[in-house]
Design an enzyme around this catalytic site. Structure first.
Site, PDB file in Angstrom:
ATOM      1  N   GLU A 205       0.814  -1.220   0.000  1.00 26.17           N
ATOM      2  CA  GLU A 205       0.000   0.000   0.000  1.00 26.17           C
ATOM      3  C   GLU A 205       0.847   1.269   0.000  1.00 26.17           C
ATOM      4  O   GLU A 205       0.366   2.356   0.299  1.00 26.17           O
ATOM      5  CB  GLU A 205      -0.960  -0.030   1.189  1.00 26.17           C
ATOM      6  CG  GLU A 205      -1.908  -1.216   1.095  1.00 26.17           C
ATOM      7  CD  GLU A 205      -2.941  -1.271   2.195  1.00 26.17           C
ATOM      8  OE1 GLU A 205      -2.957  -0.369   3.048  1.00 26.17           O
ATOM      9  OE2 GLU A 205      -3.737  -2.220   2.195  1.00 26.17           O
ATOM     10  N   ASP A 312     -13.875  -3.558  10.386  1.00 26.04           N
ATOM     11  CA  ASP A 312     -13.622  -3.928   8.989  1.00 26.04           C
ATOM     12  C   ASP A 312     -13.991  -5.396   8.817  1.00 26.04           C
ATOM     13  O   ASP A 312     -15.071  -5.729   8.342  1.00 26.04           O
ATOM     14  CB  ASP A 312     -12.159  -3.661   8.633  1.00 26.04           C
ATOM     15  CG  ASP A 312     -11.787  -4.192   7.245  1.00 26.04           C
ATOM     16  OD1 ASP A 312     -12.701  -4.460   6.444  1.00 26.04           O
ATOM     17  OD2 ASP A 312     -10.584  -4.339   6.952  1.00 26.04           O
ATOM     18  N   LYS A 337     -15.732  -1.152   2.103  1.00 30.85           N
ATOM     19  CA  LYS A 337     -14.968  -1.665   0.964  1.00 30.85           C
ATOM     20  C   LYS A 337     -15.971  -2.214  -0.039  1.00 30.85           C
ATOM     21  O   LYS A 337     -16.672  -3.179   0.269  1.00 30.85           O
ATOM     22  CB  LYS A 337     -14.020  -2.778   1.412  1.00 30.85           C
ATOM     23  CG  LYS A 337     -12.880  -2.298   2.301  1.00 30.85           C
ATOM     24  CD  LYS A 337     -12.100  -3.488   2.826  1.00 30.85           C
ATOM     25  CE  LYS A 337     -10.849  -3.052   3.559  1.00 30.85           C
ATOM     26  NZ  LYS A 337     -10.198  -4.177   4.257  1.00 30.85           N
ATOM     27  N   ARG A 366      -8.395  -1.521  -1.268  1.00 25.30           N
ATOM     28  CA  ARG A 366      -7.872  -2.823  -0.836  1.00 25.30           C
ATOM     29  C   ARG A 366      -6.365  -2.826  -1.109  1.00 25.30           C
ATOM     30  O   ARG A 366      -5.858  -1.981  -1.834  1.00 25.30           O
ATOM     31  CB  ARG A 366      -8.513  -3.982  -1.614  1.00 25.30           C
ATOM     32  CG  ARG A 366     -10.006  -4.157  -1.469  1.00 25.30           C
ATOM     33  CD  ARG A 366     -10.528  -4.208  -0.052  1.00 25.30           C
ATOM     34  NE  ARG A 366     -10.039  -5.279   0.794  1.00 25.30           N
ATOM     35  CZ  ARG A 366     -10.723  -6.388   1.097  1.00 25.30           C
ATOM     36  NH1 ARG A 366     -11.934  -6.578   0.592  1.00 25.30           N
ATOM     37  NH2 ARG A 366     -10.230  -7.290   1.929  1.00 25.30           N
TER      38      ARG A 366
END
Length: 428
Positions: A205, A312, A337, A366
């Site tokens: 990320e 999450d 998401k 993601r």
């Protein structure tokens, strides 16, 4: 004018070099939309199912030709002739065509690609930016970015157990300044790590993944980077954590292998409370495992008034699980998401349910991403006020930030950057 004339899907690559689904929707008017589907590394057990081919001869079994074929051979013939403006009906049909509770037949990656591409085609036909088409005249709130600049856990090969250490530039006056603050802290962190002789390669990320001694050392390094960039921790810039605790959960205990420590659920609550007392932490995501509902209740009772507790894996963008959490008083925020639930309609419903219950909503990428920027438009459309889309590094992350810069510029005086007001359910 907005009648669907063709739908076409293909297999492309995501930011990790794994295949994913891309869909194009064409309308009779000439309107057109394209969407690419992201993919997660640490996935919740209750997420909608991503269809993979499991053919070991192609991409190590990760090909998505079955999902692509499901779109081209099954979904497209059903939806051609439908009105792209009728998003709810199209999403209902997609869910019905699949017929499983977790979208495992056609694949959530197939269904989501079509759902998002339809919305983009409709917006294009009307000559509207996507955020305006989805959110109407009141779409005007830019998000506070949650920037994952230091990685551990599943996103890195190091001995740090907590998966993500993030900065949130909530003290900025507008989105452009917030992005600048985050980027400056990111570069400052690189210099701090180099000065300590630590690795500055970036993870999935865009964040750094150095071999630090402990989770606490990671927080200390982050605070040093904020200060060296010329900002004040706890005033300009705050810290957010994502331990991805389900990944640490073994036989009812939480195993911090990097630190050689095992904690019970109650000890986890105390651990987070001690960190919140000591450091300017404003948000903790997945502080406990996805099935530790009682632990979540305790954590929320203990810290829910002063720190954002984001579900999450706990909620997986699913209204049934969110509804249970609201009833039980578990968490006070939800991570959104789009590929966890699989359609645009269900995503918007989860955000609406969260807001009605006084929960905050954080729209998220993601770890396996593409150049698709749909989530940037979604976060402004629903005035969510927070986005999680990685470090200001790697194009698939920066693409979302750049889209938000364009939206802020387009909104001009109407643009609102909420800063600390994005955490509207905390007692300051």
């Amino acid at each position: 004018m907005t009648t669907i004339s063709d739908i076409y899907a293909r297999e492309i690559l995501d930011s990790r070099g794994n295949p994913t689904v891309e869909v194009e929707v064409f309308l009779e008017s000439g309107g057109w939309g394209r969407a690419a589907v992201p993919s997660g590394a640490s996935t919740g057990a209750y997420e909608a199912v991503e269809l993979r081919d499991k053919d070991p001869k192609r991409y190590g079994g990760k090909g998505v030709l079955d999902a692509v074929n499901n779109i081209n051979a099954i979904i497209a013939p059903e939806l051609v002739g439908s009105d792209a403006l009728d998003q709810r009906e199209i999403d209902r049909q997609l869910i019905e065509m699949d017929g499983t509770p977790n979208k495992g037949k056609l694949g959530a990656n197939a269904i989501l690609g079509v759902s998002l591409a339809v919305a983009k085609a409709a917006a294009d036909a009307l000559g509207l930016p996507l955020y305006r088409y989805l959110g109407g005249v009141n779409a005007h709130t830019l998000p506070v970015p949650m920037m994952n600049i230091l990685n551990g856990g599943k996103h890195a090969d190091n001995n740090v157990d907590i998966q993500e250490f993030m900065v949130m530039p909530a003290g900025a006056s507008d989105f452009a300044s917030a992005l600048r603050m985050g980027a400056e802290v990111f570069h400052s962190l690189k210099a701090v790590l180099q000065s300590k002789g630590l690795n500055t390669a970036v993870g999935d990320e865009g964040g750094f993944a150095p071999n630090l001694r402990s989770n606490v050392e990671a927080i200390e390094v982050l605070l040093e980077a904020i200060a060296k960039a010329g900002y004040e921790p706890g005033k300009d810039c705050f810290i957010a954590l994502d331990p991805a605790s389900t990944e640490l959960y073994k036989d009812g205990k939480y195993v911090f292998a990097g630190e050689g420590v095992t904690r019970t659920s109650d000890e986890m609550v105390e651990f987070w409370a001690s960190l919140v007392d000591k450091y300017p932490i404003i948000s903790i995501e997945d502080g406990l495992a996805e099935d530790d509902w009682e632990g979540w209740q305790n954590l929320t009772k203990r810290l829910g008034h002063k720190v954002q507790l984001v579900g999450d894996d706990l909620f997986v963008t699913n209204t049934e699980r969110l509804s249970r959490g609201i009833e039980m008083g578990a968490a006070n925020a939800i991570l959104i998401k789009v590929n966890q639930i699989g359609t645009l309609t269900e995503t918007l419903e989860a955000i609406e349910m969260a807001k009605k219950a006084g929960y905050t909503a954080v729209v998220s990428h993601r770890s396996g991403e593409t150049e698709d920027t749909t989530i940037a438009d979604i976060v402004v459309a629903v005035n969510a006020g927070q986005i999680k889309t990685g470090a200001p590094s790697r194009t698939e992350r920066v693409a979302k930030y750049n889209q938000l810069l364009r939206i802020e510029e387009e909104l001009d005086a109407a643009a609102l950057y909420p800063g600390l007001k994005a955490f509207y359910n905390l007692k300051k």
